[in-house]
Design a protein around this motif. Sequence first.
Motif, PDB file in Angstrom:
ATOM      1  N   ASP A 100       0.825  -1.211   0.000  1.00  0.00           N
ATOM      2  CA  ASP A 100       0.000   0.000   0.000  1.00  0.00           C
ATOM      3  C   ASP A 100       0.859   1.261   0.000  1.00  0.00           C
ATOM      4  N   ARG A 101       2.005   1.209   0.678  1.00  0.00           N
ATOM      5  CA  ARG A 101       2.894   2.367   0.734  1.00  0.00           C
ATOM      6  C   ARG A 101       3.679   2.560  -0.566  1.00  0.00           C
ATOM      7  N   VAL A 241      -3.489  10.064  -7.582  1.00  0.00           N
ATOM      8  CA  VAL A 241      -3.960  10.867  -6.450  1.00  0.00           C
ATOM      9  C   VAL A 241      -4.764  10.005  -5.483  1.00  0.00           C
ATOM     10  N   ARG A 242      -5.615   9.168  -6.033  1.00  0.00           N
ATOM     11  CA  ARG A 242      -6.444   8.291  -5.203  1.00  0.00           C
ATOM     12  C   ARG A 242      -5.592   7.403  -4.305  1.00  0.00           C
ATOM     13  N   TYR A 248      -1.626   7.509   2.490  1.00  0.00           N
ATOM     14  CA  TYR A 248      -1.001   8.451   3.423  1.00  0.00           C
ATOM     15  C   TYR A 248      -1.976   9.351   4.160  1.00  0.00           C
ATOM     16  N   PHE A 249      -3.249   9.363   3.770  1.00  0.00           N
ATOM     17  CA  PHE A 249      -4.199  10.226   4.451  1.00  0.00           C
ATOM     18  C   PHE A 249      -5.433   9.470   4.926  1.00  0.00           C
TER      19      PHE A 249
END
Length: 249
Positions: A100-101, A241-242, A248-249
């Motif tokens: 995911d990172r 962006v998604r 991270y957010f």
Amino acid sequence: MDEPLFLLIAGLIAGAMNALAGGGSFVTLPALIATGVPSVSANATSSAALYPGGAASAWVYRDGLGTVCGVPLVPTLLATLLGGLVGSMLLLATPSALFDRAMPWLLLLATLTLMFGPRVGVLLRPRLVLGASAILTLQFLLGVYGGYFGGAVGLMMMAAWSLLEGADIKALNAPRTLMVTAANTVAILCFAVARAIQWKAALVVGLGAIAGGYAGAHLGRRLNPKLVRGATLILSAAITVRFFILAYF
């Protein structure tokens, strides 16, 4: 909205997206998670569900198949299959948090390559001559990525190929759909053996993806290449962006 209808519509949209530019899994994966499917299983289920739609698109595009960056189709296909096998096995053995990172940065690289690839390619192609072995190695790595997750793998293939060969995106749709389908073939077999696929959900999404993939492929053959490129860039940026937001957010 009724859950089966929700998944059917998600599959329809994703199938059309995959046929036109790729990235359909970014519709089906959130949709499956929204219905309560765990993320790892949702990833495997999404790959299985989108497989028929991708195969339908590959069949429609079959007349446009040829070499990939000057390399014959068969060895390129074999490299993709092997990469898909390695990638799917890595996915089953890797913690999802690590992936995911890393994903947003991979997608950013693909987006930048798509955006600046044609200009950079004009400068690099006279100076950068890759042999068949290097191109097959690159395709193997793309197959690994496809088997590992698969999200936007079609975009990444087109980015790499357009940089090396300079062909327009519309002309790359035929080999892209075939190679993505090849990587997914071995990945789904691995996921099935590991019992990571929720087949009922995959069936509903897959029915929509077949219709969407077939219709999208026919549409893609008629669209202006500049329009396809513009839509691909917008889609790629939105996907990037998604994933940054998710990671991270």
